[in-house]
Motif scaffolding. Structure first.
Motif, PDB file in Angstrom:
ATOM      1  N   PHE A 112       0.796  -1.218   0.000  1.00 28.22           N
ATOM      2  CA  PHE A 112       0.000   0.000   0.000  1.00 28.22           C
ATOM      3  C   PHE A 112       0.835   1.278   0.000  1.00 28.22           C
ATOM      4  O   PHE A 112       0.389   2.308  -0.514  1.00 28.22           O
ATOM      5  CB  PHE A 112      -0.932   0.026   1.214  1.00 28.22           C
ATOM      6  CG  PHE A 112      -2.170  -0.805   1.046  1.00 28.22           C
ATOM      7  CD1 PHE A 112      -3.297  -0.282   0.440  1.00 28.22           C
ATOM      8  CD2 PHE A 112      -2.211  -2.104   1.487  1.00 28.22           C
ATOM      9  CE1 PHE A 112      -4.443  -1.046   0.279  1.00 28.22           C
ATOM     10  CE2 PHE A 112      -3.348  -2.885   1.341  1.00 28.22           C
ATOM     11  CZ  PHE A 112      -4.466  -2.356   0.727  1.00 28.22           C
ATOM     12  N   LEU A 113       2.036   1.244   0.601  1.00 25.71           N
ATOM     13  CA  LEU A 113       2.758   2.485   0.845  1.00 25.71           C
ATOM     14  C   LEU A 113       4.179   2.532   0.274  1.00 25.71           C
ATOM     15  O   LEU A 113       4.712   3.609   0.060  1.00 25.71           O
ATOM     16  CB  LEU A 113       2.820   2.760   2.356  1.00 25.71           C
ATOM     17  CG  LEU A 113       1.499   3.174   2.998  1.00 25.71           C
ATOM     18  CD1 LEU A 113       1.562   3.046   4.514  1.00 25.71           C
ATOM     19  CD2 LEU A 113       1.157   4.608   2.615  1.00 25.71           C
ATOM     20  N   ALA A 256      -3.927   4.579   6.069  1.00 18.12           N
ATOM     21  CA  ALA A 256      -2.705   5.381   6.092  1.00 18.12           C
ATOM     22  C   ALA A 256      -2.315   5.802   4.681  1.00 18.12           C
ATOM     23  O   ALA A 256      -1.825   6.912   4.449  1.00 18.12           O
ATOM     24  CB  ALA A 256      -1.569   4.594   6.743  1.00 18.12           C
ATOM     25  N   ALA A 257      -2.540   4.915   3.709  1.00 16.74           N
ATOM     26  CA  ALA A 257      -2.268   5.252   2.314  1.00 16.74           C
ATOM     27  C   ALA A 257      -3.161   6.391   1.829  1.00 16.74           C
ATOM     28  O   ALA A 257      -2.730   7.252   1.052  1.00 16.74           O
ATOM     29  CB  ALA A 257      -2.457   4.017   1.435  1.00 16.74           C
ATOM     30  N   GLY A 268       3.407  12.316  10.027  1.00  8.44           N
ATOM     31  CA  GLY A 268       2.002  12.204  10.390  1.00  8.44           C
ATOM     32  C   GLY A 268       1.437  10.830  10.101  1.00  8.44           C
ATOM     33  O   GLY A 268       0.680  10.271  10.899  1.00  8.44           O
ATOM     34  N   VAL A 269       1.840  10.248   8.954  1.00  7.54           N
ATOM     35  CA  VAL A 269       1.359   8.917   8.587  1.00  7.54           C
ATOM     36  C   VAL A 269       1.950   7.863   9.516  1.00  7.54           C
ATOM     37  O   VAL A 269       1.250   6.955   9.976  1.00  7.54           O
ATOM     38  CB  VAL A 269       1.703   8.599   7.122  1.00  7.54           C
ATOM     39  CG1 VAL A 269       1.296   7.164   6.779  1.00  7.54           C
ATOM     40  CG2 VAL A 269       0.991   9.567   6.186  1.00  7.54           C
ATOM     41  N   SER A 331      -5.708   3.147  -2.397  1.00  9.54           N
ATOM     42  CA  SER A 331      -6.693   3.442  -1.368  1.00  9.54           C
ATOM     43  C   SER A 331      -7.441   2.171  -0.971  1.00  9.54           C
ATOM     44  O   SER A 331      -7.288   1.118  -1.585  1.00  9.54           O
ATOM     45  CB  SER A 331      -7.688   4.492  -1.882  1.00  9.54           C
ATOM     46  OG  SER A 331      -8.479   3.934  -2.909  1.00  9.54           O
ATOM     47  N   VAL A 332      -8.259   2.311   0.050  1.00  8.67           N
ATOM     48  CA  VAL A 332      -9.027   1.173   0.529  1.00  8.67           C
ATOM     49  C   VAL A 332      -9.939   0.623  -0.561  1.00  8.67           C
ATOM     50  O   VAL A 332     -10.068  -0.584  -0.742  1.00  8.67           O
ATOM     51  CB  VAL A 332      -9.855   1.584   1.768  1.00  8.67           C
ATOM     52  CG1 VAL A 332     -10.823   0.476   2.159  1.00  8.67           C
ATOM     53  CG2 VAL A 332      -8.935   1.913   2.930  1.00  8.67           C
ATOM     54  N   THR A 333     -10.578   1.521  -1.308  1.00  8.21           N
ATOM     55  CA  THR A 333     -11.553   1.081  -2.304  1.00  8.21           C
ATOM     56  C   THR A 333     -10.900   0.396  -3.501  1.00  8.21           C
ATOM     57  O   THR A 333     -11.585  -0.274  -4.268  1.00  8.21           O
ATOM     58  CB  THR A 333     -12.376   2.280  -2.801  1.00  8.21           C
ATOM     59  OG1 THR A 333     -11.473   3.295  -3.272  1.00  8.21           O
ATOM     60  CG2 THR A 333     -13.212   2.861  -1.658  1.00  8.21           C
TER      61      THR A 333
END
Length: 401
Positions: A112-113, A256-257, A268-269, A331-333
């Protein structure tokens, strides 16, 4: 109206997908916790993790590394170690390691990151343990620690294990594994309400809350070169954002992504990712285990070390020009939750094991309802409402079709 219903369906699907992604980690963590509680004597555990020396902290970190990445399961295992005589610092080292240094969490972060966050997660996990060791060493109260240990032992409802059979005898006996099955179901019973509410809230936020909300929440996220005070503020806001989106170590990563894709700084992440142990569901469980004084003490320690660690990581990466780019984050979606992969087979395995343990407990000791505390009853009704919401979100899509 149809658009809102479709978003409702997306929220329910996201909740179930995120839970599906972490289900096997729950099962593995609770199995390890149950085995520790049944097979490991306090005397044996105290000999290996009974003080705050380097060897004890190393063992706590190593056991956490090979354990579950699920925060709820890690909490249960940490309590097992602590009640068996392990020192507070090694026990907290286990807790931090089990939610930051495990392999499966690193895989999700990499997907994801990217690699910078992966390195930040592992290096940051070690920094968290080191800072916790230093801070607790100079601030802890021996009296508070012992009171918390007695409180945790009372919650386990096991007065002493000096006279129980040796672990080699228990592990090869039917009775030993019956006790493991019983404890495994009890662990699920203790946290299922928190898990249900937490995952449902996460799905709702992922589907309904616009991404611009996070940009407003994190001051300076709309600039390419935020100032120190803005990065510090984002590191402080990270735990607040985690409070509203908390679903555990694994489920926090897709969100977080979203944050990083909308301009939130590296610090911040990372603070958001590290904050899975400083939110309300975890605080409630810690208070249930150790009492409110110790729970608030641990909360304060974790808040300080996660903010400091996030800042150290940010400026170290910046000094070497290694801060990651926010391009192409997922993203989540965008994630496909349900597929025939390793997660699918691991979930089948632990679902079958859980069902077997559930039937074994029902046939041997039965079930009892002891949730007489108001907060537990209130949470039960919240969890029930969450289940109704999820069911409605899944069913409503068929109406649209």
């Amino acid at each position: 109206m149809n658009e809102w219903i479709q978003t409702w369906h997306e929220a329910a699907t996201t909740t179930l997908g995120l839970f599906w992604m972490a289900l096997w980690a729950f099962g593995l963590g609770y199995l390890i916790s149950s085995m520790i509680q049944v097979f490991v004597t306090r005397k044996r555990m105290k000999q290996s993790m009974g003080d705050a020396g380097a060897k004890s902290v190393f063992l706590g970190t190593f056991f956490g590394f090979i354990s579950s990445s699920c925060s709820f399961a890690a909490l249960a295992t940490t309590r097992s170690l602590f009640t068996k005589g392990a020192g507070l610092i090694p026990s907290l080292a286990f807790l931090l390691a089990s939610t930051n240094l495990v392999v499966e969490l690193g895989i999700v972060i990499a997907i994801f990151l990217g690699w910078q966050f992966l390195v930040g997660e592992y290096v940051g996990g070690l920094l968290l343990i080191l800072l916790m060791w230093i801070l607790v060493r100079f601030t802890r109260s021996k009296r508070l620690e012992e009171r918390a240990r007695e409180h945790a032992r009372a919650q386990e409802e096991r007065s002493d294990d000096d006279n129980i059979p040796d672990w080699k005898e228990l592990i090869s006996s039917r009775e030993g594994w019956r006790q493991v099955a019983n404890q495994y179901i009890m662990e699920w019973k203790m946290v299922w309400k928190d898990v249900t509410v937490g995952f449902t809230v996460a799905g709702i936020i992922a589907a309904f809350v616009p991404q611009t909300f996070f940009q407003i929440l994190f001051v300076g996220s709309d600039t390419n070169d935020p100032q120190f005070w803005q990065i510090l503020l984002q590191s402080l806001v990270g735990p607040i954002a985690a409070f509203f989106t908390f679903i555990g170590s694994m489920g926090n990563i897709p969100l977080a992504a979203v944050l990083y894709g909308n301009g939130v700084s590296f610090a911040g992440v990372m603070a958001f990712i590290f904050s899975d142990l400083v939110v309300l569901p975890v605080l409630r469980i810690q208070a249930k285990y150790y009492g409110w004084k110790m729970a608030m003490y641990i909360l304060g320690i974790f808040l300080v070390i996660l903010v400091v660690t996030a800042l150290i990581l940010h400026y170290t990466f910046s000094a070497f020009d290694l801060l990651p780019s926010a391009e192409n984050v997922k993203s989540v979606t965008d994630r496909e939750f349900f597929a025939i992969d390793a997660t699918f087979f691991l979930n089948l395995l632990f679902t079958g094991l859980s069902g077997f343990f559930l039937i074994w407990k029902w046939r041997t000791t039965g079930f009892s309802n002891s949730d007489d505390i108001f907060s537990e009853r209130f949470l039960f009704w919240l969890a029930l409402l969450a289940l109704i919401w999820l069911a409605g979100g899944l069913i409503v899509s068929f109406v649209l079709i």
